[in-house]
Design an enzyme around this catalytic site. Structure first.
Site, PDB file in Angstrom:
ATOM      1  N   ASP A   1      92.162 -62.858  -0.239  1.00 18.13           N
ATOM      2  CA  ASP A   1      91.103 -63.544  -0.975  1.00 18.13           C
ATOM      3  C   ASP A   1      89.771 -63.312  -0.247  1.00 18.13           C
ATOM      4  OD1 ASP A   1      89.847 -65.460  -2.706  1.00 18.13           O
ATOM      5  OD2 ASP A   1      90.092 -66.966  -1.135  1.00 18.13           O
TER       6      ASP A   1
ATOM      7  N   ASP B   1      86.329 -65.467  -0.951  1.00 18.90           N
ATOM      8  CA  ASP B   1      85.524 -66.664  -0.700  1.00 18.90           C
ATOM      9  C   ASP B   1      86.283 -67.673   0.154  1.00 18.90           C
ATOM     10  OD1 ASP B   1      83.027 -66.727  -2.969  1.00 18.90           O
ATOM     11  OD2 ASP B   1      84.694 -65.367  -3.343  1.00 18.90           O
TER      12      ASP B   1
ATOM     13  N   GLU C   1      81.604 -70.026  -0.532  1.00 24.01           N
ATOM     14  CA  GLU C   1      81.965 -69.778  -1.924  1.00 24.01           C
ATOM     15  C   GLU C   1      80.722 -69.214  -2.609  1.00 24.01           C
ATOM     16  OE1 GLU C   1      84.850 -70.248  -3.614  1.00 24.01           O
ATOM     17  OE2 GLU C   1      85.971 -70.986  -1.878  1.00 24.01           O
TER      18      GLU C   1
ATOM     19  N   ARG D   1      81.394 -72.795 -14.813  1.00 24.98           N
ATOM     20  CA  ARG D   1      80.415 -72.593 -13.743  1.00 24.98           C
ATOM     21  C   ARG D   1      79.486 -71.424 -14.038  1.00 24.98           C
ATOM     22  NH1 ARG D   1      84.181 -71.962  -8.743  1.00 24.98           N
ATOM     23  NH2 ARG D   1      85.588 -71.256 -10.388  1.00 24.98           N
TER      24      ARG D   1
ATOM     25  N   SER E   1      89.495 -60.931  -5.482  1.00 26.53           N
ATOM     26  CA  SER E   1      88.711 -62.163  -5.502  1.00 26.53           C
ATOM     27  C   SER E   1      88.485 -62.665  -6.917  1.00 26.53           C
ATOM     28  CB  SER E   1      87.347 -61.906  -4.832  1.00 26.53           C
ATOM     29  OG  SER E   1      86.507 -63.026  -4.978  1.00 26.53           O
ATOM     30  N   GLY E   2      88.568 -63.980  -7.044  1.00 27.09           N
ATOM     31  CA  GLY E   2      88.146 -64.617  -8.286  1.00 27.09           C
ATOM     32  C   GLY E   2      86.643 -64.753  -8.359  1.00 27.09           C
TER      33      GLY E   2
ATOM     34  N   LYS F   1      95.858 -61.783  -9.180  1.00 26.93           N
ATOM     35  CA  LYS F   1      96.087 -61.606  -7.747  1.00 26.93           C
ATOM     36  C   LYS F   1      97.551 -61.263  -7.480  1.00 26.93           C
ATOM     37  CE  LYS F   1      92.256 -64.412  -6.024  1.00 26.93           C
ATOM     38  NZ  LYS F   1      91.827 -65.322  -4.952  1.00 26.93           N
TER      39      LYS F   1
ATOM     40  N   ASP G   1      92.903 -69.367   0.458  1.00 29.70           N
ATOM     41  CA  ASP G   1      92.683 -70.780   0.779  1.00 29.70           C
ATOM     42  C   ASP G   1      92.885 -71.729  -0.371  1.00 29.70           C
ATOM     43  OD1 ASP G   1      89.470 -71.801  -0.018  1.00 29.70           O
ATOM     44  OD2 ASP G   1      90.146 -69.763  -0.399  1.00 29.70           O
TER      45      ASP G   1
ATOM     46  N   ASN H   1      94.367 -70.898  -6.630  1.00 31.90           N
ATOM     47  CA  ASN H   1      94.519 -69.632  -7.346  1.00 31.90           C
ATOM     48  C   ASN H   1      95.109 -68.526  -6.472  1.00 31.90           C
ATOM     49  OD1 ASN H   1      92.049 -69.553  -5.886  1.00 31.90           O
ATOM     50  ND2 ASN H   1      91.317 -67.865  -7.142  1.00 31.90           N
TER      51      ASN H   1
END
Length: 294
Positions: A84, A86, A93, A129, A173-174, A218, A241, A244
């Site tokens: 991941d 962030d 983030e 967001r 990464s998301g 992922k 972390d 997701n």
């Protein structure tokens, strides 16, 4: 056979190692002599018995700077890392930092926190967001990356060391490619996968382009990269972390929660709460003399 790696950089004492041995012995494990990976930094204890029982027992050790990783011994040096970005490979983030430029950080950060805890659907939270950022000048993406994004300590050393020993590294990464691309290059990842923001007339439209990189993506990346390199999942490491990250963490040979939210910590094989990312090198049996410093 299993191995428990005790990590407390500069603070690992013989007494702490002895306590771990005594705890394993008292709970019916057949324990071998300890081995220092790096004196007072990290030590291995090889044992046979129950992996689940050993993890539960060693988790009771109450030493402020101690991280413990318990895993099968035979396949601990991994040949693929899926990470991941962030709050894992970087310290922030990105979407929360972008929101600060729009005066919306408290509102968006609250949504991020709930999504990472698994309280909100990731896709819906992402759409909400990003929608709030509609109209932002696209140039702010680079500005934010330069001003706010910092690599997590140990990120380059972790990836560069694994690659020097034949591993492949993928950042998934998301978050967003304008961040993941440069971050991945700076760390040394072989491939970077992240979401693409829709931009029109130099401004964010408030939409994310398909396909969305979420928890399923992922996991798919982990499986696809392992297959592409002819690796069993036992030879893979996944680190993240948030909620997701859970599917890839639970599927990998070694799933690590890095300073994780509770849901990710519960799903992971081990949580690194006190140390930087080089803890994952000790977990794989690398002494400092074998690290490639980044």
């Amino acid at each position: 056979m299993f191995v428990a790696t005790l990590i407390a950089a500069g603070k690992l004492t013989d007494e702490v190692v002895r306590e771990a041995i005594d705890r394993l012995d008292a709970t019916g494990h057949d324990v071998g002599a300890p081995h220092w990976l790096d004196e007072h930094d990290a030590a291995d204890i090889v044992f046979s018995g129950s992996l689940v029982s050993a993890r539960a027992e060693l988790a009771k050790m109450d030493h402020g700077a101690l991280d413990v990783v318990v895993q099968p011994l035979g396949d601990r040096t991994k040949k693929l890392i899926i990470a991941d970005m962030d709050s894992t490979m970087i310290t922030v983030e990105c979407i929360d930092e972008l929101a600060d430029y729009a005066g919306l950080k408290p509102q968006i950060a609250a949504i991020t926190e709930r999504a990472m805890k698994g309280e909100l659907d990731f896709r819906a939270a992402l759409a909400e967001r990003v929608g709030l950022l509609a109209g932002m000048d696209a140039a702010v993406l680079d500005e934010c990356r330069r001003e706010r994004v910092r690599l997590t300590r140990g990120a380059r050393t972790l990836v560069q060391t694994m690659k020097a020993h034949g591993a492949h590294a993928v950042l998934v990464s998301g978050g967003f490619m304008p961040f993941a691309g440069p971050v991945g290059e700076a760390i040394g990842f072989d491939k970077m996968i992240a979401n693409e923001l829709e931009i029109a007339d130099g401004k964010l439209t408030g939409k994310v382009l398909d396909p969305v990189v979420d928890a399923g993506a992922k996991l798919e990346t982990l499986n696809a990269e392992a297959a592409a390199h002819g690796l069993p999942l036992a030879d893979t490491l996944a680190v993240g972390d948030g909620a997701n990250d859970i599917p890839m963490i639970t599927a990998a040979g070694l799933g690590i929660g890095y300073r994780p939210h509770p849901a990710a910590a519960d799903a992971a094989d081990a949580a690194i709460r006190h140390h930087d990312l080089t803890a994952l090198l000790w977990a794989q049996g690398y002494s400092r003399r074998n690290w490639v410093l980044g």
